[in-house]
Design an enzyme around this catalytic site. Structure first.
Site, short mmCIF file in Angstrom:
data_model
loop_
_atom_site.label_atom_id
_atom_site.label_comp_id
_atom_site.label_asym_id
_atom_site.label_seq_id
_atom_site.Cartn_x
_atom_site.Cartn_y
_atom_site.Cartn_z
CG HIS A 110 -2.05 0.68 1.20
ND1 HIS A 110 -1.90 1.68 2.29
CD2 HIS A 110 -3.13 1.53 0.58
CE1 HIS A 110 -3.44 2.79 2.06
NE2 HIS A 110 -3.81 2.28 1.09
CE LYS A 112 -1.28 4.79 -0.51
NZ LYS A 112 -1.70 3.72 -1.48
CG ASP A 117 18.70 10.77 -10.11
OD1 ASP A 117 18.40 10.44 -10.98
OD2 ASP A 117 18.63 12.59 -10.73
CG HIS A 326 -6.48 9.19 -0.18
ND1 HIS A 326 -5.72 8.77 -0.69
CD2 HIS A 326 -6.98 7.27 0.14
CE1 HIS A 326 -4.99 7.26 -1.21
NE2 HIS A 326 -5.96 6.56 0.15
CE LYS A 328 -4.30 6.19 4.19
NZ LYS A 328 -5.30 6.90 2.93
CG ASP A 333 3.57 19.72 21.47
OD1 ASP A 333 2.73 18.57 21.43
OD2 ASP A 333 4.06 19.94 22.36
C1 LIG Z 1 -7.87 2.04 3.41
O1 LIG Z 1 -7.93 3.50 2.56
C2 LIG Z 1 -7.18 2.54 1.34
C3 LIG Z 1 -7.10 3.24 0.44
O2 LIG Z 1 -6.18 4.13 1.14
C4 LIG Z 1 -9.19 2.53 0.86
O3 LIG Z 1 -8.66 2.11 -0.43
C5 LIG Z 1 -10.01 1.92 1.84
O4 LIG Z 1 -11.27 1.39 2.05
C6 LIG Z 1 -9.43 2.25 3.28
N1 LIG Z 1 -9.83 1.06 4.02
C7 LIG Z 1 -10.38 -0.11 4.82
C8 LIG Z 1 -11.38 -0.26 5.26
O5 LIG Z 1 -9.58 -0.42 4.43
#
Ligand SMILES: *[C@@H]1O[C@H](CO)[C@@H](O)[C@H](O)[C@H]1NC(C)=O
Ligand SMILES: *[C@@H]1O[C@H](CO)[C@@H](O)[C@H](O)[C@H]1NC(C)=O
Ligand SMILES: *[C@@H]1O[C@H](CO)[C@@H](O)[C@H](O)[C@H]1NC(C)=O
Length: 405
Positions: A110, A112, A117, A326, A328, A333
Site C-alpha cells: 500500500h 507510495k 537518483d 485520503h 494520512k 506541538d
Molecule cells: C484504507 O485506505 C484505502 C486506500 O488508501 C481505501 O481504499 C480503503 O477503503 C481504506 N479503508 C479500509 C477499511 O481498508
C-alpha cells in the site's frame, strides 16, 4: 522540501500540488527513478477528460525516461487489478516487478514512495492514480537534494524489489545489510530541511518485511503520540480500533488507548479529522463517539472529532472511488508524521506501508524559515476550520450515511 496537499480550495503558493512535485522530480531525474506503488492508473480511461490531464502528463514523463537515459524501476502490488499502465511502461523500457505479499504477510503493498537518483524522494498518501492528482485530497512530502534520506528510502524500495524478484511467498532468512535502515527513531538522520535543523527518520510496516534497524510504523506512531506535550492533530481516512480483514474481527486498542491516555492523563488536546464518504466503514463512527464520551463534564478530556467531506458536483459524483480526503498524517506541538496507512490493525501487521517523522523540536528558526511541523499544523487547522469539516456529535446515529451524498 514541500508539503503537497491536493486541496479542495485554492492553495497558498508555498505549497505545491502533488502533480507539480512529481513532475519536478521527473524533470530532475538524471539516472534513476524508483517507484513503489499500490497500483497504476494514471490515465482516466473512460473518464478521460481535462481532469485526468495531470495523470496523463505524469504517465508520459515516466514513459519518456528511457529516452533521457534514466532507468525506471517499478515495484507494484500483485495481483494488479489493472495492468495497462505498467505494461505500457514496461514496453517503453521500465523494469516492473510485481510484489505479491499474500503468501508472505497476507497483506498488500500500500506504499507510495518515489526515489529519484538516490537523491530526491516523495512519500505520501497519493496513489499513482489520476484521481489522486485531481479528485482526491492527499498529503505528501517531497524532499530534494537529500541523498542520505533518499538512499534510506531506496533501501525500503530495494526490499520490495527483492521480494518481487524472489519466487512467490519466499522471504530470505535475513535481509542483506545493504537494505538495513540508515535512519531510525534511535538514530535519526540529522540534516537541515528548508534551512532548519531536523532529526528525520523513516518507518515501515509490517515488521515481517522490515530490514535490520528499521523503525516499525506502529511503534513510530505511538512514540509520536507519547512525545506530544500540548496537542495531537490527526488527519486519517479511516480510523478503526479493529482488525479489518480477520475472521472473526478483533478489538485492536493500540492507537486508541494511546490517544485516550494522551488526552485524559496528560491533558493533551487531541483532534481527529476523519473522512466521510460512501465507503466509510460504519463501525468507525461509534468508536469515534466513544472517544468523544471522554469529554463529558466528569472527565473533561480534550478530544474532538470532525468528519471531512469533499464537495462534489453531480459530474464528479459519477467518478468511482473519488472525492474523499485520503490524507494520512499527524502533527503534534513537536513533530510531524506523514504516512500511507489507514489507522486500523491490518495496516500495521500485514499491509506494507511507510512513514516519515520530521522532528525540529528546539531548532532555531530564522526569519523567513518555517518548520515542517508549523506548515503541517497550518494545513491541518485550515482543513479543521473549513466548511468541509463537521463536528461529530455523541447522539448522531447516522453520521455519514452510506450511499451517494
Ligand atoms: C484504507 O485506505 C484505502 C486506500 O488508501 C481505501 O481504499 C480503503 O477503503 C481504506 N479503508 C479500509 C477499511 O481498508
Ligand atoms: C547526470 O548524469 C551524467 C551521466 O551519468 C553525469 O555526468 C552528470 O553529472 C549528471 N548530472 C547531474 C546534474 O547530476
Ligand atoms: C524530537 O527531538 C527531541 C529533541 O532531540 C527529542 O527529545 C524527542 O524525543 C524527539 N521526538 C520524537 C517524537 O522523536
Amino acid at each position: 522540501v514541500s508539503l503537497s496537499p491536493l486541496l479542495a480550495q485554492g492553495s497558498p503558493p508555498s505549497r505545491q500540488s502533488i502533480a507539480d512535485s512529481w513532475l519536478r522530480l521527473l524533470d530532475k531525474a538524471n539516472s534513476s527513478v524508483q517507484i513503489a506503488a499500490f497500483y497504476f492508473t494514471l490515465r482516466g480511461g473512460k473518464f478521460a477528460d481535462s481532469s485526468d490531464s495531470q495523470g496523463r502528463l505524469v504517465f508520459e514523463q515516466l514513459k519518456g525516461l528511457k529516452s533521457k537515459g534514466v532507468k525506471l524501476q517499478i515495484a507494484v502490488n500483485a495481483p494488479q487489478t489493472s495492468s495497462e499502465d505498467t505494461a505500457e511502461l514496461a514496453a517503453a523500457g521500465a523494469e516492473v516487478r510485481e510484489v505479491d505479499l499474500q503468501a508472505v504477510t497476507g497483506g498488500i503493498v500500500h506504499t507510495k514512495l518515489w526515489v529519484v537518483d538516490q537523491k530526491h524522494f516523495y512519500l505520501g498518501s497519493a496513489n499513482m492514480d489520476w484521481r489522486s492528482l485531481s479528485q482526491v485530497k492527499e498529503v505528501g512530502l517531497s524532499v530534494e537534494d537529500c541523498s542520505c534520506l533518499a538512499q534510506d528510502a531506496a533501501r525500503i524500495f530495494g526490499l520490495y524489489w527483492s521480494i518481487g524478484g524472489a519466487s512467490k511467498g519466499s522471504l530470505p532468512p535475513y535481509w542483506p545489510a545493504r537494505l538495513s535502515a540508515l535512519s531510525s527513531s534511535q538514530n535519526p538522520l540529522r540534516l537541515k530541511l528548508n534551512g532548519v535543523p531536523a532529526q528525520v527518520y523513516l518507518s515501515s510496516a509490517p515488521p515481517q518485511i522490515s530490514a535490520r534497524g528499521r523503525s516499525d510504523d506502529l511503534s513510530t506512531i505511538l512514540s509520536v503520540i507519547g512525545d506530544a506535550r500540548s496537542f495531537i492533530h490527526i488527519s486519517v481516512m479511516d480510523y478503526l480500533p479493529l482488525s479489518q480483514y480477520t475472521e472473526p474481527l478483533r478489538f485492536w486498542p493500540a492507537i486508541d488507548s494511546a490517544l485516550r491516555a494522551a488526552a485524559c492523563t496528560r491533558g493533551v488536546q487531541v483532534r481527529l479529522l476523519v473522512s466521510c464518504w460512501k465507503h466509510s466503514p460504519a463501525a468507525m463512527f461509534p468508536f469515534l463517539q466513544s472517544l468523544l464520551v471522554l469529554g463529558s463534564p466528569q472527565l473533561k478530556c480534550d478530544i474532538n472529532v470532525k468528519m471531512f467531506t469533499v464537495a462534489s458536483t453531480a459530474e464528479q459524483m459519477k467518478i468511482p472511488f473519488a472525492r474523499v480526503n485520503h490524507a494520512k498524517y499527524m502533527v503534534t506541538d513537536r513533530v510531524v508524521y506523514i504516512g500511507t496507512s489507514n489507522w486500523s490493525e491490518n495496516y500495521f501487521t500485514q499491509t506494507a506501508g511507510v512513514g516519515l517523522v520530521v522532528n525540529q523540536t528546539g531548532s532555531v528558526v530564522e526569519r523567513g524559515q518555517e518548520t515542517l511541523q508549523s506548515q503541517a499544523e497550518e494545513l491541518f487547522l485550515r482543513d479543521w476550520m473549513s466548511q468541509y469539516a463537521s463536528r461529530l456529535s455523541l447522539d448522531d446515529m447516522d453520521v455519514c450515511p452510506r450511499g451517494p451524498h
